[in-house]
Design a protein around this motif. Structure first.
Motif, short mmCIF file in Angstrom:
data_model
loop_
_atom_site.label_atom_id
_atom_site.label_comp_id
_atom_site.label_asym_id
_atom_site.label_seq_id
_atom_site.Cartn_x
_atom_site.Cartn_y
_atom_site.Cartn_z
N SER A 179 25.95 23.41 -4.20
CA SER A 179 25.35 22.12 -4.55
C SER A 179 23.85 22.13 -4.29
O SER A 179 23.35 22.89 -3.46
N SER A 180 23.16 21.26 -4.98
CA SER A 180 21.74 21.06 -4.69
C SER A 180 21.61 20.29 -3.39
O SER A 180 22.54 19.62 -2.95
N VAL A 181 20.45 20.40 -2.77
CA VAL A 181 20.21 19.69 -1.52
C VAL A 181 20.30 18.18 -1.75
O VAL A 181 20.81 17.44 -0.90
N ALA A 182 19.81 17.72 -2.89
CA ALA A 182 19.86 16.29 -3.21
C ALA A 182 21.29 15.77 -3.22
O ALA A 182 21.55 14.62 -2.84
N LYS A 183 22.22 16.63 -3.61
CA LYS A 183 23.62 16.21 -3.65
C LYS A 183 24.29 16.38 -2.29
O LYS A 183 24.99 15.48 -1.82
N ILE A 218 22.00 29.89 6.09
CA ILE A 218 20.98 28.95 5.60
C ILE A 218 21.58 27.71 4.94
O ILE A 218 21.10 26.59 5.18
N PRO A 219 22.64 27.82 4.12
CA PRO A 219 23.20 26.59 3.54
C PRO A 219 23.63 25.58 4.61
O PRO A 219 23.39 24.37 4.44
N VAL A 220 24.26 26.06 5.68
CA VAL A 220 24.68 25.15 6.75
C VAL A 220 23.46 24.53 7.44
O VAL A 220 23.39 23.30 7.64
N MET A 221 22.49 25.36 7.79
CA MET A 221 21.32 24.86 8.51
C MET A 221 20.48 23.96 7.63
O MET A 221 19.85 23.01 8.12
N VAL A 222 20.44 24.23 6.34
CA VAL A 222 19.72 23.34 5.41
C VAL A 222 20.38 21.97 5.38
O VAL A 222 19.70 20.93 5.38
N TRP A 223 21.72 21.94 5.34
CA TRP A 223 22.41 20.65 5.37
C TRP A 223 22.09 19.91 6.65
O TRP A 223 21.82 18.70 6.63
N VAL A 224 22.10 20.60 7.78
CA VAL A 224 21.80 19.99 9.08
C VAL A 224 20.39 19.40 9.08
O VAL A 224 20.16 18.25 9.49
N ILE A 225 19.42 20.20 8.61
CA ILE A 225 18.03 19.74 8.61
C ILE A 225 17.83 18.60 7.62
O ILE A 225 17.06 17.66 7.89
N ALA A 226 18.52 18.66 6.51
CA ALA A 226 18.43 17.57 5.53
C ALA A 226 18.93 16.25 6.13
O ALA A 226 18.38 15.18 5.86
N GLN A 227 19.98 16.32 6.95
CA GLN A 227 20.48 15.10 7.60
C GLN A 227 19.43 14.55 8.57
O GLN A 227 19.17 13.35 8.61
N ALA A 228 18.82 15.43 9.36
CA ALA A 228 17.80 14.99 10.31
C ALA A 228 16.60 14.39 9.58
O ALA A 228 16.00 13.41 10.04
N SER A 229 16.23 14.96 8.44
CA SER A 229 15.08 14.45 7.69
C SER A 229 15.35 13.07 7.11
O SER A 229 14.41 12.33 6.81
#
Length: 525
Positions: free
Chosen positions: A146-150, A253-264
């Motif tokens: 999925s895209s980060v936006a999704k 990276i996909p997991v950590m990107v999801w985590v960072i996206a939530q924090a942002s």
């Protein structure tokens, strides 16, 4: 936050209670403790006072849902036979009044045990989401494809607003230490399962397991809510995360990107801080970097910098916990990647680079922080300016001139590294000449530049006298030419002063001659 990494492996193993091997049960409205031997602590479902007052049939159903399920194959079969529902359908079954009552119950019952409160809170959502299967929440596929936006909206997009508000308000008032430990436990559960079902092994090449992945929806729900309401937790936990191999590698990276996206979602600055201080470190290893990793990270950064008022927010809070969001070392990495490395994401990186650069150099004028930043940037920029890559050299040269403009101490620094960076110095000297009008009007004084140019010319003459390298000799001659031209720019008054003096002398002579002539005429008359 010391000691957070102790014994946190899988969800079923979390045991925050100080008394290991004890479990609390509610019997006939009374809380009792039952001692268990030779078994790990399993999360229990806690019934609120309101739930306990329900009718017998409903109470039996709730108790049945509250039973702790062992991880045996038989229980897995029983769970598979349950009717499956979507995340949205499961969330719709939450009674807001009962949920608020449950939160009040666990807050009072475990008043000083925030870690136990968090476990009970998670157990509530585990019960609510028990019928959601992996097929209804294919989280591995979501993270990878999925895209980060999704992915950033998953799974909280379906949670009722009132339930979400009650949850985050309650979570925000929990102790930081308890939340930090809990976040690591939740994250470990996701990372461990994600690694297993990617078929990734560090020592051996394992095939993807045939057993289906666990449905981690409850872990995602609780972790997302904590990160959104307490994003600073990740900055506190970052030293632990950076030091542990379990969170590193492009496969994570996909997991950590999801985590960072939530924090942002809760704080744009925290999101950017984590991208720069954690994700960039993975990309600095060129041998192992790949386009998918770059794509994920660029999506997060693009989302952050394109958010409403992102530039103002990031510039006003360019420092977090004593560290810059974008330190000089990260700016160098960004500059070199943007202007010297060609890949599919180059154009996208060029779009976000100006904002990241602004954040990197943001500091009060004349401050100690600004002086430190300029001196660090000057060191790598003068070197990059002389590497012969056109786009990189131009950007690095601009940074050098910015450093000289903002901090006069950088002239002395330039003098110290001038000869060893002669090509970069030539480019900066030429830039000063080409943009002299714009540069000179921004300077309070040109005296520091004048002194440096004089010292450069001395260095040029001394180096040429003892140099046998023809190419270096040629570079020194070019540098000397630019230094001479700049000297003329800096002190144009010397030329005009000579003209003025000569004109003055001529005027005096003419005046004297005229006086004598007038005297002679008067005498003869």
């Amino acid at each position: 936050m010391q000691g957070m990494e102790k014994d946190f492996e899988l969800v079923e193993e979390y045991s925050p209670s100080p008394v290991i091997g004890r479990e609390d049960h509610q019997v006939d409205g009374e809380w009792q403790t039952v001692r268990r031997k030779n078994r790990r602590r399993q999360p229990l479902r806690i019934l609120s006072t309101h739930e306990n007052s329900c009718g017998t049939e409903q109470q039996d159903r709730l108790v049945a849902d509250a039973v702790v399920m062992e991880s045996s194959s038989g229980n897995d079969v029983e769970m598979d036979k349950r009717p499956k529902v979507t995340v949205a359908e499961a969330f719709r079954n939450i009674n807001v009044t009962q949920f608020a009552s449950f939160i009040a119950d666990i807050s009072g019952m475990y008043e000083r045990m925030h870690d136990v409160q968090l476990m009970r809170f998670t157990d509530y959502f585990r019960t609510v989401l028990a019928k959601v299967s992996h097929s209804q929440f294919p989280w591995i596929e979501i993270l990878k494809d999925s895209s980060v936006a999704k992915m950033v909206d998953i799974p909280l997009v379906d949670i009722p607003e009132e339930v979400y508000k009650i949850s985050v308000d309650w979570l925000s008032s929990r102790a930081v230490d308890a939340l930090g430990s809990f976040v690591l436990w939740l994250l470990d559960s996701i990372v461990g399962e994600f690694e297993i079902h990617q078929g990734v092994a560090k020592a051996t090449k394992n095939a993807i397991p045939k057993t289906p992945p666990k449905c981690q929806v409850v872990i995602f729900v609780v972790l997302a809510m904590i990160l959104r309401c307490k994003p600073d937790l990740l900055i506190i936990l970052l030293p632990i995360i950076k030091d542990s191999e379990k969170y590193k590698g492009h496969d994570k990276i996909p997991v950590m990107v999801w985590v960072i996206a939530q924090a942002s979602q809760g704080d744009l600055g925290v999101g950017l801080f984590l991208c720069v201080h954690f994700l960039f470190n993975m990309l600095k290893d060129e041998s192992s970097s790949n386009m998918q990793s770059w794509d994920f990270i660029l999506q997060v950064i693009e989302r952050i910098v394109s958010s409403p008022k992102a530039r103002i927010i990031l510039l006003n809070r360019a420092v977090r916990k004593g560290e810059r969001l974008v330190p000089p070392s990260a700016l160098e990495f960004l500059m070199r990647t943007t202007f010297s490395v060609q890949f599919n994401g180059t154009e996208r990186l060029q779009v976000v680079y100006p904002t990241l650069k602004e954040v990197a150099i943001a500091a009060p004028s004349g401050s100690k922080t600004l002086k430190q930043i300029t001196q660090k940037i000057m060191l790598f920029a003068i070197k990059a300016a002389g590497e012969g890559i056109v786009a990189l050299s131009q950007e690095a040269g601009d940074l050098c001139i910015w450093c000289l403009t903002m901090n006069q101490d950088c002239y002395k620094q330039w003098e110290d590294i001038y000869l060893e960076n002669i090509e970069g110095s030539i480019l900066v000297l030429k830039k000063l000449l080409d943009g002299w009008k714009a540069f000179s009007v921004k300077q309070h004084t040109l005296h520091p530049l004048k002194e440096s140019i004089q010292r450069f010319r001395v260095k040029n003459q001394q180096a040429m006298a003892g140099c046998e390298n023809a190419a270096y000799q040629a570079s020194l001659r070019v540098a000397e030419k630019y230094c001479k031209m700049l000297s003329g720019k800096i002190s144009p008054g010397q030329k005009y002063m000579r003209i003025f003096v000569l004109a003055g002398i001529a005027g005096i002579v003419v005046g004297i001659n005229a006086a004598f002539l007038f005297k002679d005429l008067k005498s003869s008359g």
